[in-house]
Design a protein around this motif. Structure first.
Motif, PDB file in Angstrom:
ATOM      1  N   ILE A  63       0.866  -1.174   0.000  1.00 12.62           N
ATOM      2  CA  ILE A  63       0.000   0.000   0.000  1.00 12.62           C
ATOM      3  C   ILE A  63       0.903   1.225   0.000  1.00 12.62           C
ATOM      4  N   ALA A  64       0.671   2.156  -0.915  1.00 13.07           N
ATOM      5  CA  ALA A  64       1.466   3.377  -0.974  1.00 13.07           C
ATOM      6  C   ALA A  64       0.583   4.523  -1.454  1.00 13.07           C
ATOM      7  N   ASP A  65       0.838   5.720  -0.953  1.00 17.67           N
ATOM      8  CA  ASP A  65       0.058   6.886  -1.357  1.00 17.67           C
ATOM      9  C   ASP A  65       0.361   7.322  -2.783  1.00 17.67           C
ATOM     10  N   SER A  66       1.576   7.053  -3.240  1.00 15.57           N
ATOM     11  CA  SER A  66       1.929   7.359  -4.627  1.00 15.57           C
ATOM     12  C   SER A  66       3.077   6.452  -5.051  1.00 15.57           C
ATOM     13  N   LYS A  67       3.144   6.180  -6.338  1.00 12.30           N
ATOM     14  CA  LYS A  67       4.189   5.334  -6.905  1.00 12.30           C
ATOM     15  C   LYS A  67       4.492   5.816  -8.301  1.00 12.30           C
ATOM     16  N   ARG A  68       5.751   5.727  -8.698  1.00 11.61           N
ATOM     17  CA  ARG A  68       6.099   6.002 -10.082  1.00 11.61           C
ATOM     18  C   ARG A  68       5.564   4.862 -10.941  1.00 11.61           C
ATOM     19  N   ALA A  69       5.249   5.169 -12.175  1.00 12.52           N
ATOM     20  CA  ALA A  69       4.613   4.202 -13.064  1.00 12.52           C
ATOM     21  C   ALA A  69       5.376   2.889 -13.156  1.00 12.52           C
ATOM     22  N   GLU A  70       6.696   2.959 -13.258  1.00 18.41           N
ATOM     23  CA  GLU A  70       7.473   1.736 -13.423  1.00 18.41           C
ATOM     24  C   GLU A  70       7.527   0.878 -12.155  1.00 18.41           C
ATOM     25  N   LEU A  71       7.169   1.442 -11.011  1.00 17.06           N
ATOM     26  CA  LEU A  71       7.166   0.694  -9.751  1.00 17.06           C
ATOM     27  C   LEU A  71       5.766   0.256  -9.325  1.00 17.06           C
ATOM     28  N   ALA A  72       4.747   0.765  -9.976  1.00 20.89           N
ATOM     29  CA  ALA A  72       3.366   0.499  -9.568  1.00 20.89           C
ATOM     30  C   ALA A  72       2.998  -0.979  -9.661  1.00 20.89           C
ATOM     31  N   ALA A  73       3.524  -1.695 -10.645  1.00 21.60           N
ATOM     32  CA  ALA A  73       3.192  -3.112 -10.807  1.00 21.60           C
ATOM     33  C   ALA A  73       3.686  -3.954  -9.636  1.00 21.60           C
ATOM     34  N   GLY A  74       4.615  -3.458  -8.849  1.00 19.97           N
ATOM     35  CA  GLY A  74       5.107  -4.173  -7.682  1.00 19.97           C
ATOM     36  C   GLY A  74       4.168  -4.107  -6.490  1.00 19.97           C
ATOM     37  N   MET A  75       3.080  -3.367  -6.626  1.00 15.50           N
ATOM     38  CA  MET A  75       2.120  -3.243  -5.534  1.00 15.50           C
ATOM     39  C   MET A  75       1.170  -4.438  -5.455  1.00 15.50           C
ATOM     40  N   TYR A  76       1.169  -5.284  -6.473  1.00 16.42           N
ATOM     41  CA  TYR A  76       0.262  -6.420  -6.510  1.00 16.42           C
ATOM     42  C   TYR A  76       0.913  -7.581  -7.255  1.00 16.42           C
ATOM     43  N   LYS A  77       0.337  -8.767  -7.054  1.00 14.03           N
ATOM     44  CA  LYS A  77       0.797  -9.959  -7.761  1.00 14.03           C
ATOM     45  C   LYS A  77      -0.425 -10.587  -8.422  1.00 14.03           C
ATOM     46  N   ILE A  78      -0.354 -10.813  -9.725  1.00 11.48           N
ATOM     47  CA  ILE A  78      -1.460 -11.449 -10.436  1.00 11.48           C
ATOM     48  C   ILE A  78      -1.449 -12.935 -10.119  1.00 11.48           C
ATOM     49  N   LEU A  79      -2.565 -13.423  -9.610  1.00 12.16           N
ATOM     50  CA  LEU A  79      -2.689 -14.829  -9.251  1.00 12.16           C
ATOM     51  C   LEU A  79      -3.294 -15.650 -10.379  1.00 12.16           C
ATOM     52  N   LYS A  80      -4.279 -15.052 -11.064  1.00 15.57           N
ATOM     53  CA  LYS A  80      -4.970 -15.781 -12.121  1.00 15.57           C
ATOM     54  C   LYS A  80      -5.583 -14.778 -13.093  1.00 15.57           C
ATOM     55  N   GLU A  81      -5.510 -15.090 -14.368  1.00 21.06           N
ATOM     56  CA  GLU A  81      -6.128 -14.255 -15.394  1.00 21.06           C
ATOM     57  C   GLU A  81      -6.907 -15.180 -16.319  1.00 21.06           C
ATOM     58  N   THR A  82      -8.188 -14.897 -16.477  1.00 16.56           N
ATOM     59  CA  THR A  82      -9.064 -15.757 -17.240  1.00 16.56           C
ATOM     60  C   THR A  82      -9.795 -14.950 -18.300  1.00 16.56           C
ATOM     61  N   VAL A  83      -9.907 -15.526 -19.502  1.00 22.03           N
ATOM     62  CA  VAL A  83     -10.722 -14.923 -20.550  1.00 22.03           C
ATOM     63  C   VAL A  83     -12.082 -15.615 -20.478  1.00 22.03           C
ATOM     64  N   LEU A  84     -13.117 -14.838 -20.261  1.00 18.55           N
ATOM     65  CA  LEU A  84     -14.463 -15.384 -20.129  1.00 18.55           C
ATOM     66  C   LEU A  84     -15.038 -15.703 -21.493  1.00 18.55           C
ATOM     67  N   ALA A  85     -15.812 -16.774 -21.574  1.00 21.52           N
ATOM     68  CA  ALA A  85     -16.427 -17.183 -22.826  1.00 21.52           C
ATOM     69  C   ALA A  85     -17.490 -16.175 -23.250  1.00 21.52           C
ATOM     70  N   ASP A  86     -17.625 -15.994 -24.540  1.00 20.05           N
ATOM     71  CA  ASP A  86     -18.654 -15.115 -25.088  1.00 20.05           C
ATOM     72  C   ASP A  86     -19.989 -15.841 -24.965  1.00 20.05           C
ATOM     73  N   GLU A  87     -20.954 -15.240 -24.292  1.00 21.49           N
ATOM     74  CA  GLU A  87     -22.244 -15.886 -24.038  1.00 21.49           C
ATOM     75  C   GLU A  87     -23.009 -16.199 -25.323  1.00 21.49           C
ATOM     76  N   GLU A  88     -22.817 -15.392 -26.369  1.00 21.43           N
ATOM     77  CA  GLU A  88     -23.548 -15.620 -27.607  1.00 21.43           C
ATOM     78  C   GLU A  88     -23.086 -16.877 -28.325  1.00 21.43           C
ATOM     79  N   THR A  89     -21.828 -17.272 -28.183  1.00 21.33           N
ATOM     80  CA  THR A  89     -21.314 -18.441 -28.864  1.00 21.33           C
ATOM     81  C   THR A  89     -21.429 -19.705 -28.028  1.00 21.33           C
ATOM     82  N   SER A  90     -21.785 -19.595 -26.746  1.00 20.27           N
ATOM     83  CA  SER A  90     -21.932 -20.764 -25.891  1.00 20.27           C
ATOM     84  C   SER A  90     -23.338 -21.353 -26.061  1.00 20.27           C
ATOM     85  N   PHE A  91     -23.391 -22.681 -26.083  1.00 15.79           N
ATOM     86  CA  PHE A  91     -24.702 -23.341 -26.219  1.00 15.79           C
ATOM     87  C   PHE A  91     -24.974 -24.228 -25.045  1.00 15.79           C
TER      88      PHE A  91
END
Length: 91
Positions: A63-91
């Motif tokens: 947690i920081a009140d301000s961060k330079r752009a190049e350091l901002a990504a160090g404030m979090y860690k991505i655990l999972k990234e998912t692309v959701l299915a398009d509802e129109e193409t799902s049956f």
């Protein structure tokens, strides 16, 4: 720190007003529950963000009140990234 401010400082969302709108629309979960812009976040919390058809789950590392752009990504860690299915193409 407020959720909307954290999203802006960490550069996950560019503007604080957009962060407020996104959280108000229910597209941000804090530890598995819908979060409002004023929700308090702390180190160790898990956020789930819905960006269009993507769902990103991350853990707050810092947690920081301000961060330079190049350091901002160090404030979090991505655990999972998912692309959701398009509802129109799902049956």
């Amino acid at each position: 720190m407020r959720l909307d401010k954290y999203l802006k400082v960490s550069r996950l969302i560019k503007r604080r007003t957009v962060a407020k709108d996104v959280s108000g629309a229910g597209k941000v979960l804090l530890n598995g529950r819908p979060a409002k812009a004023a929700s308090d976040v702390k180190v160790g919390d898990r956020l789930t963000l819905l960006f269009g058809r993507r769902e990103v789950e991350l853990e707050i590392l810092e947690i920081a009140d301000s961060k330079r752009a190049e350091l901002a990504a160090g404030m979090y860690k991505i655990l999972k990234e998912t692309v959701l299915a398009d509802e129109e193409t799902s049956f």
